[in-house]
Design a protein around this motif. Structure first.
Motif, mmCIF file in Angstrom:
data_model
loop_
_atom_site.group_PDB
_atom_site.id
_atom_site.type_symbol
_atom_site.label_atom_id
_atom_site.label_comp_id
_atom_site.label_asym_id
_atom_site.label_seq_id
_atom_site.Cartn_x
_atom_site.Cartn_y
_atom_site.Cartn_z
ATOM 1 N N PHE A 105 -13.779 42.722 -31.217
ATOM 2 C CA PHE A 105 -14.524 43.144 -31.081
ATOM 3 C C PHE A 105 -14.963 44.601 -31.412
ATOM 4 O O PHE A 105 -14.973 45.449 -31.167
ATOM 5 C CB PHE A 105 -13.960 44.227 -29.194
ATOM 6 N N LEU B 252 -18.883 41.895 -31.033
ATOM 7 C CA LEU B 252 -19.780 41.764 -29.770
ATOM 8 C C LEU B 252 -21.028 41.824 -29.921
ATOM 9 O O LEU B 252 -21.510 41.306 -29.405
ATOM 10 C CB LEU B 252 -19.791 44.042 -29.873
ATOM 11 N N ILE C 199 -20.711 38.325 -28.828
ATOM 12 C CA ILE C 199 -20.531 37.946 -27.795
ATOM 13 C C ILE C 199 -21.910 37.946 -26.654
ATOM 14 O O ILE C 199 -22.175 37.340 -25.743
ATOM 15 C CB ILE C 199 -19.570 39.037 -27.142
ATOM 16 N N ASP C 200 -23.123 38.849 -27.162
ATOM 17 C CA ASP C 200 -23.672 39.216 -26.317
ATOM 18 C C ASP C 200 -25.166 38.402 -26.323
ATOM 19 O O ASP C 200 -25.483 37.851 -25.531
ATOM 20 C CB ASP C 200 -24.438 40.941 -26.590
ATOM 21 N N VAL D 111 -16.236 44.718 -21.407
ATOM 22 C CA VAL D 111 -16.615 43.517 -22.119
ATOM 23 C C VAL D 111 -16.894 42.641 -20.835
ATOM 24 O O VAL D 111 -17.230 41.523 -20.947
ATOM 25 C CB VAL D 111 -16.465 43.427 -24.013
ATOM 26 N N LYS E 231 -19.346 43.327 -18.569
ATOM 27 C CA LYS E 231 -20.529 43.228 -18.327
ATOM 28 C C LYS E 231 -20.521 41.514 -18.747
ATOM 29 O O LYS E 231 -21.563 40.985 -18.468
ATOM 30 C CB LYS E 231 -20.415 44.047 -19.715
ATOM 31 N N TYR E 232 -19.678 41.039 -19.130
ATOM 32 C CA TYR E 232 -20.114 39.747 -19.790
ATOM 33 C C TYR E 232 -18.971 38.399 -18.853
ATOM 34 O O TYR E 232 -19.241 37.558 -19.048
ATOM 35 C CB TYR E 232 -19.836 39.401 -21.658
ATOM 36 N N VAL F 163 -25.608 47.129 -25.411
ATOM 37 C CA VAL F 163 -23.905 46.022 -25.929
ATOM 38 C C VAL F 163 -22.975 47.538 -25.738
ATOM 39 O O VAL F 163 -23.057 48.052 -26.146
ATOM 40 C CB VAL F 163 -24.095 45.681 -27.365
ATOM 41 N N TYR G 166 -19.399 49.659 -27.407
ATOM 42 C CA TYR G 166 -19.297 49.308 -28.050
ATOM 43 C C TYR G 166 -17.518 50.123 -28.147
ATOM 44 O O TYR G 166 -18.019 50.882 -27.480
ATOM 45 C CB TYR G 166 -20.144 49.632 -29.281
#
Length: 263
Positions: A46, A51, A54-55, A97, A100-101, A205, A207
């Protein structure tokens, strides 16, 4: 060159692929990797580059063949190596994370310790100082190899970049891990820190909050310090040591280390 579970590629083909891939965008490389390789995973601690990946993956328009063509929200699973010594802020980021994802996240820890207290009882309070190579093997190398075996990993996405310096200065898009034959794809290898941070900000994103305190590359709390103005972004890792990698990307070195311990 024979890769894991029958995937084969010659050095000439590898060179040709790298020559072609270097002109693609990171998003194009990610989509190509997803279409090309079975059992593709993303390994991540991460960090900022991971990141971004991932996005980007979350925005790929990929339909599932198993669910009537329904679009997959996050089509590439994540592998997180929990060394037990990450900063609290890193674990908070993992939760952010997930929220969100909603990726499928596979967490791997040292084989015989569920937390840092149990690890210290087995190996001493500061194994990273008394036997650094053994520490790296226990918390990174062995868990990563176990993950690859249990999950049937054929290819992995990494967050490494050339601008991070050290052994990464000549990093290609595509490479082969010497000991396991696993394909490693570095989709953002030609990005610099500014490009990564700009993407993070522009796309909202999540962080690691330590970034705002001067930490540019974040690993275990005992071996990570803030980076001074003008320093290499990974200079805060293993400060004062002749070391630039934790071992997960230097598995051949650790194969030699284990062989030396058994003789």
């Amino acid at each position: 060159m024979t890769l894991s579970e029958g995937i084969k590629i010659s050095q000439e083909h590898l060179d040709h692929l790298n020559s072609t891939l270097k002109d693609l965008t990171a998003e194009e490389i990610l989509k190509w990797a997803y279409i090309t390789f079975p059992h593709l995973y993303q390994t991540t601690a991460f960090g900022l580059t991971g990141l971004v990946t991932i996005d980007m993956i979350s925005k790929l328009k990929i339909n599932s063949q198993e669910d009537g063509g329904e679009e997959i929200s996050h089509p590439i699973d994540l592998i997180f190596l929990d060394t037990l010594y990450h900063f609290p802020q890193t674990y908070e980021l993992v939760d952010a994370v997930r929220a969100k994802y909603n990726p499928k996240l596979h967490v791997y820890k040292p084989a015989d310790a569920k937390d840092d207290i149990e690890f210290a009882k087995r190996y001493g309070d500061q194994l990273w100082e008394t036997n650094d190579s053994y520490y790296d093997y226990l918390v990174k190398v062995e868990p990563s190899q176990r993950a690859y075996k249990e999950l049937g990993v054929k290819a992995v996405l990494t967050g490494r970049r050339r601008s991070q310096g050290g052994a990464r200065g000549s990093l290609p898009v595509l490479e082969i891990e010497e000991t396991s034959g696993t394909i490693k794809i570095n989709p953002l290898c030609n990005w610099d820190f500014k490009m990564v941070k700009s993407y993070i900000d522009a796309n909202n994103v999540p962080y690691n909050s330590l970034l705002d305190l001067g930490y540019k590359s974040i690993g275990d709390w005992h071996s990570t310090v803030p980076v001074a103005e003008g320093e290499d972004e990974r200079s805060g890792r293993w400060k004062g040591q002749a070391k630039t990698e934790c071992g997960i990307h230097e598995t051949s070195k650790f194969a030699q280390y284990l062989k030396s311990q058994s003789t």
